[in-house]
Design a protein around this motif. Structure first.
Motif, PDB file in Angstrom:
ATOM      1  N   VAL A   1      37.232  37.508   2.042  1.00  0.00           N
ATOM      2  CA  VAL A   1      37.937  38.376   0.961  1.00  0.00           C
ATOM      3  C   VAL A   1      38.788  39.560   1.098  1.00  0.00           C
ATOM      4  O   VAL A   1      39.832  39.149   0.702  1.00  0.00           O
ATOM      5  CB  VAL A   1      36.870  39.199  -0.024  1.00  0.00           C
TER       6      VAL A   1
ATOM      7  N   SER B   1      40.973  42.623  -0.862  1.00  0.00           N
ATOM      8  CA  SER B   1      39.586  42.822  -1.124  1.00  0.00           C
ATOM      9  C   SER B   1      39.244  43.990  -0.383  1.00  0.00           C
ATOM     10  O   SER B   1      38.530  43.402   0.690  1.00  0.00           O
ATOM     11  CB  SER B   1      39.148  41.932  -1.843  1.00  0.00           C
TER      12      SER B   1
ATOM     13  N   GLY C   1      33.364  42.089  -2.226  1.00  0.00           N
ATOM     14  CA  GLY C   1      33.288  40.694  -2.696  1.00  0.00           C
ATOM     15  C   GLY C   1      31.779  40.017  -2.951  1.00  0.00           C
ATOM     16  O   GLY C   1      30.848  41.328  -2.375  1.00  0.00           O
TER      17      GLY C   1
END
Length: 433
Positions: free
Chosen positions: A351, A356, A359
């Motif tokens: 991710v 990000s 996740g």
């Protein structure tokens, strides 16, 4: 002239059927040897079916959106070439195909006589329709059955299980009339109505989008998802990759990314904790012998596909790097083979590619765990040394482990992701490749 039967080829030991998505040739068209005749789709991968002979397409036995079993004849090609006997299925396979065709024919003859399927947007095979008719199952009941087949389709086993369960529920009412009947099960909640304004645009989900949607909902309904998180210092790995990436690319002709390093650590941790490498079948646990790591890869349209690195624990870092690069490139190009997305036993998704930090991924059924790799960030951190602690700039990331709490308890789930972190932090900065 001879007639050649173009059959749906074997696409891997775990692939039993495919859906026809497009005919590239029409009846009367000339076909060259090895030229693609039609396009098909399995549960995740699109492929083409080429002709083994040169000739003219005389007959198409299936239409677009029909589901075809491996080994079934899908087209007849008229050819001047000598038709090899290898094209004929073995006697047992031919008998099985004939039996399936006979069942489908019988189902077509008897289905749809008492149930109106015209208002349903869901696909039901002729065999399922026939069983519904014989068992007096209404269309409303059919719609409520959760399908385990491709695209959430109701299979023969699904409807037979429903019939058996329905009979069990009705039996006490027949034999013990004095006993109060059990309250009916709560109806499945309907989706909330969506208001569409004149300026809104309504888009049809892609075929893959629909399959991913069904797969994700099924996973959430099947597994009890729990997450464990751990932060990892990957400064050694960051510096090591910067040191070797130029010479590696000159020698191997391709880049080395962080992904194979993470895959190596995951494979090692699975060997230490083999009960992560399992599947659930009813009340039974299937302990997998091979460590086949799924590697979630983003496609140009935004969907994800999960090619599988088979026996990942048996590959060295160079082997893992080449496998990761090859699968990722062919995934983006739509060139994966159907069997290359089957048979995974544990999945890793990055991710961090999209920035990000954390996740909480959904488990890729029928596996029981999936690891999300967060973005690598430069952060101030306390560094412990023999001479005392100090604040330094380190490269760190989060690992997010989602696991099925039906069979993986918190201790095992936490210990596994901790072991992955330990392998990453213990990476040999002087390692050669």
């Amino acid at each position: 002239m001879a007639k050649f039967e173009l059959k749906l080829p074997q696409m891997g030991e775990s692939v039993a059927e495919a859906t026809i998505t497009n005919w590239l040739k029409e009846v009367g068209d000339t076909i060259e040897e090895d030229e693609a005749v039609l396009e098909i789709a399995t549960d995740k991968v699109d492929s083409e079916v080429p002709s083994e002979v040169e000739g003219v397409l005389k007959e198409k036995l299936f239409d677009v959106d029909d589901v075809v079993q491996v080994g079934q004849t899908i087209a007849i090609i008229e050819t001047e070439a000598e038709v090899s006997q290898d094209n004929e299925a073995p006697a047992q396979e031919a008998a099985n195909v004939a039996a399936v065709e006979e069942s489908v024919t019988q189902a077509k003859e008897t289905a749809d006589k008492s149930i109106d399927f015209s208002d349903s947007e869901r696909f039901y095979s002729p065999l399922v329709k026939n069983i519904a008719k014989e068992e007096n199952i209404s269309i409303e009941e059919l719609e409520s059955i959760e399908g385990s087949g491709k695209d959430g389709r109701v299979t023969k086993n699904d409807i037979l299980a429903y019939v058996e369960n329905r009979s069990t529920q009705k039996e006490p009412q027949k034999t013990a009339s004095a006993t109060p009947a059990k309250p009916a099960a709560a109806p499945k909640p309907a989706s909330a109505p969506v208001n569409v304004n004149a300026e809104d645009e309504v888009l049809e989900m892609s075929r893959m989008g629909k399959m991913i949607s069904h797969h994700m909902v099924n996973s959430v309904q099947t597994s009890a998802h729990v997450q464990s998180f751990i932060e990892v210092d990957v400064t050694k790995i960051w510096n090591w990759r910067n040191k070797v990436k130029k010479s590696y690319q000159e020698r191997e002709g391709e880049k080395i990314t962080f992904t194979p390093i993470f895959m190596e650590a995951v494979a090692k941790a699975i060997k230490d904790f083999p009960m992560i490498n399992i599947s659930v079948d009813g009340d039974k646990i299937i302990k997998r012998k091979n460590i086949n790591l799924g590697m979630a890869a983003a496609l140009p349209d935004g969907n994800l596909i999960v090619p599988v690195i088979r026996n990942a624990d048996q590959l060295n870092l160079v082997g893992l790097s080449k496998k990761v690069n090859d699968l990722a490139q062919r995934a983006r190009a739509g060139k994966l083979k159907p069997d290359e997305t089957q048979g995974g036993t544990y999945t890793v998704t990055n991710v961090g590619t999209f920035g990000s930090v954390l996740g909480t991924p959904i488990i890729n059924q029928p596996q029981v765990g999936i690891l999300a790799l967060g973005a690598i960030r430069k952060v101030p951190a306390v560094v412990e040394t023999p001479d005392g602690d100090f604040i330094g700039i380190r490269h760190k990331m989060f690992l997010s482990h989602s696991y099925d709490h039906r069979v993986v308890n918190g201790a095992l789930g936490g210990q596994f992701v901790q072991r992955v972190a330990q392998y990453l932090e213990a990476f040999d900065a002087d390692r050669s490749i």
